[in-house]
Design an enzyme around this catalytic site. Structure first.
Site, short mmCIF file in Angstrom:
data_model
loop_
_atom_site.label_atom_id
_atom_site.label_comp_id
_atom_site.label_asym_id
_atom_site.label_seq_id
_atom_site.Cartn_x
_atom_site.Cartn_y
_atom_site.Cartn_z
N LYS A 117 16.36 42.69 20.87
CA LYS A 117 15.92 41.53 21.42
C LYS A 117 17.12 41.43 22.56
O LYS A 117 17.61 40.23 22.47
CB LYS A 117 15.79 40.09 20.71
N ASN A 118 17.09 42.29 23.17
CA ASN A 118 18.03 42.22 24.64
C ASN A 118 17.35 41.21 25.78
O ASN A 118 16.21 41.74 26.11
CB ASN A 118 18.42 43.55 24.98
#
Ligand code: PMP
Length: 316
Positions: free
Chosen positions: A160-161
């Site tokens: 989850k960048n």
């Protein structure tokens, strides 16, 4: 919906009053391109007077993996992050369905280059009310976006960048302008990947099918839960594999799933009606068993839930 701000947030190890958690505008530049975050839900059980946080440990373990991948140092253990989240729900007296938003980003970036390795992490956890739509009548019309899902050779889709989310945002905007409710993205191989912020599943001939973890998808915790519930509670076969675009068109049922999306039925894809154009039976059954596992209306899958301890306290 409550619109007031919560009393506290957790900020770099401290329970911090909302108004005190400020940073300088000069941090707006580089601080978030390598940021990573989590989206976690807590479900309120009215009979118990208790908030149950869903798969909190798995979310914090994924945060740890995300941080490793973007080279952000993490100064806390998963257990400390779990304790911080539970404590935050208590001090904010979250007696409603709640969204938890931990985010880690680069601190003190004004004099830094964007590509340095010597970085200091800032980490915050926020809470906000987010009612569930499970058991409702949500129905979505989906379109395959012309934007492809980011691939492993460009950006890391499995974590989850924050920067990854430009991809889903563009797809959602594109199909929204065209009059659809949601997008489905193909990967660079032209196979089905996922929706903007949600995984995609389809039902065909009584089987639940979803793209495998090398299809350019996030390692989704809801996807895992739905596969377990389908197998163990509903007793239906599941397949994780490469999925073709046209399999969606001929599917009996299609839905998106994710922490925020929960189960979001899709009744058409590129204007091909799915099944008879209504929410399918297996989707409705999964909605029911998923909600039970979240809200603790029965005792199964208790290992997936962290009760906050509000039942033992007087409302603030
Ligand atoms: N894919 C993307 C890109 C997402 O942002 C999300 C939401 N976190 C999901 C899938 C679903 O993941 P999860 O079930 O862990 O919320």
């Amino acid at each position: 919906m409550h619109h007031e701000r919560p009393s506290f947030l957790w900020y770099n190890g401290k329970m911090t009053p909302w108004d005190d958690a400020t940073i300088h505008v000069s941090e707006m530049g580089w601080s978030t391109i390598g940021a990573v975050f989590e989206g976690i839900r807590g479900y309120w059980n009215e009979d118990q007077g208790e908030l149950h946080i869903y798969r909190l440990r798995e979310h914090m373990e994924r945060l740890q993996r995300s941080m490793k991948l973007v080279h952000l140092p993490l100064d806390y253990s998963v257990d400390e992050l779990i304790e911080a989240t539970v404590e935050l729900a208590r001090v904010n007296d979250c007696r409603h369905d709640t969204y938890f938003f931990p985010m880690a980003y680069t601190a003190d970036t004004y004099f830094a280059r964007f590509d340095g390795l010597e970085v200091k992490t800032s980490l915050q956890i926020l809470t906000r009310p987010l009612p569930s739509h499970l058991g409702g009548d949500k129905k979505m019309h989906a379109k395959i976006s012309s934007w492809r899902r980011i691939s492993e050779d460009v950006m890391p889709p499995r974590v989850k960048n924050l920067s990854n989310y430009r991809n889903g945002q563009l797809a959602r905007q594109e199909v929204g302008i065209d009059g659809y409710d949601t997008a489905i993205l193909l990967n660079t191989h032209g196979k089905v990947s996922e929706g903007p912020g949600a995984c995609v599943m389809l039902v065909r001939d009584g089987k639940l099918i979803t793209p495998d973890l090398t299809s350019g998808i996030l390692e989704s915790i809801t996807r895992d839960a739905i596969l377990v519930l389908a197998r163990e509670v509903l007793g239906i076969p599941v397949e994780e594999r490469v999925v073709d675009r046209t399999e969606l068109y001929v599917a009996d049922e299609v839905f998106l799933c994710g922490t925020a999306a929960e189960i979001s039925p899709i009744v058409s894809v590129d204007r091909y009606p799915i099944g008879d154009g209504n929410v399918g039976l297996i989707t409705r059954e999964l909605d029911r068993v998923y909600e039970a596992s979240l809200r603790a209306t029965d005792s199964s899958y208790a290992e997936w839930r962290t009760p906050v301890g509000l039942a033992a306290t007087v409302p603030a």
